[in-house]
Scaffold this motif. Structure first.
Motif, short mmCIF file in Angstrom:
data_model
loop_
_atom_site.label_atom_id
_atom_site.label_comp_id
_atom_site.label_asym_id
_atom_site.label_seq_id
_atom_site.Cartn_x
_atom_site.Cartn_y
_atom_site.Cartn_z
N LEU A 168 0.83 -1.21 0.00
CA LEU A 168 0.00 0.00 0.00
C LEU A 168 0.86 1.26 0.00
CD1 LEU A 168 -2.74 -1.18 2.47
CD2 LEU A 168 -3.16 -0.45 0.12
N GLU A 169 1.91 1.27 0.81
CA GLU A 169 2.81 2.43 0.86
C GLU A 169 3.51 2.64 -0.48
OE1 GLU A 169 3.76 2.61 5.63
OE2 GLU A 169 5.18 1.57 4.33
N GLU A 170 3.91 1.53 -1.12
CA GLU A 170 4.55 1.63 -2.43
C GLU A 170 3.60 2.22 -3.48
OE1 GLU A 170 5.90 -2.31 -3.34
OE2 GLU A 170 7.61 -2.19 -1.96
N LYS A 171 2.30 1.98 -3.30
CA LYS A 171 1.28 2.50 -4.22
C LYS A 171 0.87 3.93 -3.88
CE LYS A 171 0.74 -1.31 -6.61
NZ LYS A 171 1.07 -1.41 -8.01
N GLY A 172 1.49 4.51 -2.84
CA GLY A 172 1.24 5.91 -2.51
C GLY A 172 0.19 6.15 -1.43
N ARG B 218 -1.23 6.45 2.43
CA ARG B 218 -0.85 6.66 3.83
C ARG B 218 -1.64 5.62 4.61
NH1 ARG B 218 -1.15 12.50 5.91
NH2 ARG B 218 -3.12 12.30 4.86
N VAL B 219 -0.94 4.71 5.27
CA VAL B 219 -1.56 3.53 5.86
C VAL B 219 -1.71 3.67 7.37
CG1 VAL B 219 -1.37 1.04 6.14
CG2 VAL B 219 -0.52 2.12 4.05
N SER B 220 -2.91 3.32 7.85
CA SER B 220 -3.09 3.18 9.29
C SER B 220 -3.52 1.75 9.57
CB SER B 220 -4.12 4.18 9.83
OG SER B 220 -5.41 3.89 9.36
N VAL B 221 -2.84 1.13 10.53
CA VAL B 221 -3.15 -0.23 10.93
C VAL B 221 -4.02 -0.12 12.17
CG1 VAL B 221 -2.20 -2.41 11.74
CG2 VAL B 221 -0.99 -1.10 9.99
N GLU B 222 -5.19 -0.75 12.11
CA GLU B 222 -6.16 -0.64 13.18
C GLU B 222 -6.56 -2.01 13.68
OE1 GLU B 222 -9.32 2.00 11.95
OE2 GLU B 222 -7.90 3.19 10.78
N GLU B 223 -7.13 -2.04 14.88
CA GLU B 223 -7.56 -3.32 15.44
C GLU B 223 -8.80 -3.85 14.74
OE1 GLU B 223 -7.72 -3.38 19.67
OE2 GLU B 223 -5.63 -2.83 19.85
N CYS B 224 -9.65 -2.97 14.27
CA CYS B 224 -10.84 -3.40 13.55
C CYS B 224 -11.30 -2.26 12.65
CB CYS B 224 -11.96 -3.79 14.51
SG CYS B 224 -13.44 -4.38 13.65
N ILE B 225 -11.63 -2.58 11.40
CA ILE B 225 -12.14 -1.56 10.48
C ILE B 225 -13.57 -1.88 10.07
CG2 ILE B 225 -9.86 -0.84 9.69
CD1 ILE B 225 -10.30 -2.54 7.16
N GLY B 226 -14.17 -2.88 10.71
CA GLY B 226 -15.58 -3.19 10.50
C GLY B 226 -15.92 -4.07 9.31
N LEU B 227 -14.91 -4.54 8.59
CA LEU B 227 -15.21 -5.35 7.41
C LEU B 227 -15.44 -6.82 7.74
CD1 LEU B 227 -12.91 -3.86 4.63
CD2 LEU B 227 -15.28 -3.32 5.19
N CYS B 228 -15.03 -7.27 8.93
CA CYS B 228 -15.24 -8.68 9.31
C CYS B 228 -16.72 -9.02 9.36
CB CYS B 228 -14.63 -8.97 10.68
SG CYS B 228 -12.84 -8.96 10.67
N ALA B 229 -17.54 -8.05 9.74
CA ALA B 229 -18.98 -8.28 9.81
C ALA B 229 -19.61 -8.31 8.42
CB ALA B 229 -19.63 -7.20 10.66
#
Length: 70
Positions: free
Chosen positions: A23-27, A29-40
């Motif tokens: 993702l960083e190579e593709k430009g 800005r990355v944030s790593v989070e404990e949950c982004i809600g997509l599991c549901a």
């Protein structure tokens, strides 16, 4: 314009570093989070990422590469 990406650290699992690096190579800005809600919404255990306006939920890193580029 800087693109934002949010990565679920639990879903990315052992591929977390690879996902963030790509993702960083593709430009993004990355944030790593404990949950982004997509599991549901998608299958838990997939690599789940929100990249800009795009939701990506795939079963392998190879699929992630294709989804990010496509």
């Amino acid at each position: 314009m800087v693109m934002e990406a949010r990565v679920c650290k639990f879903c990315a699992g052992e591929r977390l570093d690879d996902v963030v690096k790509l993702l960083e190579e593709k430009g993004y800005r990355v944030s790593v989070e404990e949950c982004i809600g997509l599991c549901a919404k998608y299958e838990c255990g997939n690599i789940n990422v929100i990249a800009g306006e795009k939701e990506i939920s795939v079963g392998s890193f190879e699929e992630f590469i294709k989804a990010l580029e496509g």
